[in-house]
Design a protein around this motif. Structure first.
Motif, PDB file in Angstrom:
ATOM      1  N   VAL A 158      -7.260   5.281  -2.430  1.00 60.20           N
ATOM      2  CA  VAL A 158      -6.707   3.830  -3.118  1.00 60.20           C
ATOM      3  C   VAL A 158      -7.670   3.968  -4.310  1.00 60.20           C
ATOM      4  O   VAL A 158      -9.066   3.981  -4.138  1.00 60.20           O
ATOM      5  N   GLN A 168      -4.594  -1.488  -8.880  1.00 61.71           N
ATOM      6  CA  GLN A 168      -4.740  -0.495  -8.101  1.00 61.71           C
ATOM      7  C   GLN A 168      -3.744   0.349  -7.715  1.00 61.71           C
ATOM      8  O   GLN A 168      -2.638  -0.408  -7.862  1.00 61.71           O
ATOM      9  N   ASN A 170      -2.347   3.996  -5.363  1.00 64.86           N
ATOM     10  CA  ASN A 170      -2.444   5.143  -4.333  1.00 64.86           C
ATOM     11  C   ASN A 170      -2.372   6.483  -4.953  1.00 64.86           C
ATOM     12  O   ASN A 170      -1.327   6.542  -5.521  1.00 64.86           O
TER      13      ASN A 170
END
Length: 173
Positions: A158, A168, A170
């Motif tokens: 992450v 944010q 992944n």
């Protein structure tokens, strides 16, 4: 590369002691099968080897040769491990520049990890110092993210590089 060509490069380097010839001879003799002889002929006994960074314990767990080490044996171990951890699909030198004892090498390679079967292509850069016909310093840089990721078999990171949490994301699965 045929063994005769690799050995001829060593013989030329030993005759000329030219830094560019010495580094090229080592690179032509850096396969898992040839690296012991190549290092014994072209690398000083107390040479410094810097791989990917100066010191990263986490990366060293993934790639044991990472960081700064001293001694001819680290050259043998490193290049042998490369030939054990990855299949070397391609390795090309595109440019070599030499000035006095300093040699810069640029190129690209394609490796496939033996266990995870992940292939990647990376540019590379080498800074080498040659004194009295032997490598005394060798710094190897590559796309470290790609090489370490070639061992990935699962999981994700992450990532948040911005103060805004909505940005944010992944990486990976």
């Amino acid at each position: 590369m045929m063994m005769n060509e690799a050995q001829a490069a060593i013989e030329k380097a030993q005759q000329t002691k030219a830094p560019k010839d010495v580094v090229l001879a080592f690179l032509l003799n850096s396969s898992k099968e040839l690296v012991q002889n190549g290092a014994e002929q072209m690398v000083a006994e107390d040479a410094t080897y810097v791989s990917l960074n100066f010191n990263s314990p986490e990366l060293k767990q993934i790639e044991p040769w990472a960081g700064t080490s001293t001694g001819r044996q680290i050259y043998i171990d490193t290049f042998s491990n490369v030939g054990t951890y990855w299949r070397v699909d391609d390795f090309q030198v595109s440019d070599m520049i030499a000035e006095d004892s300093l040699v810069a090498v640029f190129g690209q390679f394609t490796y496939t990890s033996v266990v995870a079967n992940n292939t990647f292509t990376s540019p590379f850069a080498i800074k080498a110092i040659v004194e009295n016909g032997q490598i005394t310093y060798f710094q190897f840089m590559e796309d470290t993210y790609a090489s370490a990721a070639s061992f990935r078999v699962g999981g994700h990171w992450v990532i948040q590089q911005d103060t805004d949490p909505s940005k944010q994301f992944n990486v990976g699965e």
